[in-house]
Design an enzyme around this catalytic site. Structure first.
Site: not given
Length: 376
Positions: A66, A182, A184, A218, A221, A307, A309
């Site tokens: 505001e 994993s 990708w 992590l 980017r 993020e 498992g």
């Protein structure tokens, strides 16, 4: 809410009001995740159906939306309508509250999407504006505006962050191969979307297994926004983290550990400037998730992004600590050669299962991203 009766103000808005409130919400989205303990609020000032001022909560939390909008509008604020996604602040700290600045700017009407859950303001600003002969409407585009403050509301009302878990999986719900590989599962543009989720979070929580197996950084980017990469919190009960991990070379890293920690690594990590927090352990000698969440609340974390498992996600699910799942699915199939999204939850009856409801989805290239919210 306090004992103020504002029922007569609910739904007292027009289609034109909805249009301008959507503009305010879009401004609020700009700084989501970078406003510290304060929620990201959007505000626009309109006069004669023309935009004459706009603002969003500044990085770090001050000035408020505001104040920024009023400063932008200047003299045009007189007799104008102010649209704001959250009730203007009413509490006195080091600054004059926004409710007073609105009166000083001679705004004639204020349209508010949702009331502030903070008891220092809740309903007080509306009451103050009405007492100063300013027309007020409440509830315009409330559902969308509430998404801007879901973390803030969760912290204020439930003393914990809003917890959102991102899970990248195959079509048959596997998060990696059995050997842990994993990279990708999903495509490059889906992974870019993850950076936006990171940006809109105050903290990222991960586990030592994810760090050691994937060696992630992590961070965010997105061009020009890397400096807003959120704080990363790592669960590592024994300090088994690889000292050469890339994540240990970036700023804003904390590790939650237990009395079972590796003393040699403790010294190395402290010399690297890594913040180590000792917490209680559970019956499996793992970091106590409940205590970690309490610590994050004490650090004013509103929005926490997971993020990690299946082990950490399963533990959070057992404690009903995941509010939303972002499921990023590709068309790959791993079969029995993959690790499942979730481990054993010890559920004996279907009625006792964890129930999420579908919120929305989008398709990016060959992947589908689904949002599922917890159904209490």
């Amino acid at each position: 809410m306090n004992n103020y009766n504002f029922v007569h103000l609910i739904s007292s808005y027009t289609d034109e009001d909805s249009r301008w409130m959507k503009v305010a919400i879009n401004y609020g989205l700009r700084n989501l995740g970078i406003t510290g303990k304060n929620p990201s609020v959007g505000c626009v000032i309109v006069k004669n159906n023309e935009l004459c001022g706009f603002g969003v909560t500044s990085p770090g939390g001050r000035p408020h939306a505001e104040e920024n909008a009023i400063k932008f509008a200047g003299e045009k604020s007189k007799g104008a309508v102010l649209y704001v996604t959250l009730e203007p602040c009413a509490h006195y700290e080091r600054f004059i509250p926004c409710m007073e600045k609105i009166v000083q700017a001679s705004i004639k009407r204020v349209v508010i999407a949702c009331l502030d859950p903070d008891k220092r303001t809740n309903g007080k600003a509306v009451k103050f504006l009405l007492e100063n002969n300013i027309s007020v409407s409440i509830g315009c585009e409330k559902v969308k505006a509430m998404e801007l403050i879901q973390g803030f509301e969760k912290r204020v009302n439930f003393k914990r962050p809003y917890i959102k878990s991102k899970i990248a999986s195959s079509l048959d719900s596997k998060i990696s191969l059995s050997n842990g590989k994993s990279k990708w599962i999903t495509g490059i543009n889906t992974r870019k979307l993850t950076h936006l989720y990171r940006l809109r979070s105050d903290g990222i929580l991960t586990g030592v297994n994810t760090v050691n197996e994937d060696n992630p950084t992590l961070n965010c980017r997105i061009n020009g926004l890397k400096k807003y990469s959120p704080h990363v919190f790592i669960l590592d009960s024994k300090l088994s983290i690889n000292i050469e991990s890339k994540i240990l070379n970036r700023k804003n890293i904390s590790i939650f550990t237990t009395v079972f920690l590796n003393k040699k690594k403790e010294k190395i990590l402290k010399n690297k400037g890594i913040n180590l927090t000792l917490v209680r352990h559970d019956k499996n000698n793992q970091v106590s998730l409940k205590e970690v969440i309490t610590k994050l609340y004490e650090q004013n974390i509103n929005n926490l992004f997971i993020e990690a498992g299946s082990e950490i996600n399963s533990s959070l699910l057992k404690e009903n600590l995941i509010d939303e799942i972002i499921l990023c699915r590709s068309g790959r199939i791993f079969g029995n050669d993959g690790r499942s999204i979730i481990n054993n939850l010890n559920i004996k009856e279907i009625k006792d299962s964890k129930n999420f409801y579908f919120k929305d989805s989008l398709i990016i290239d060959e992947d589908i991203i689904e949002s599922w919210e917890f159904k209490a």
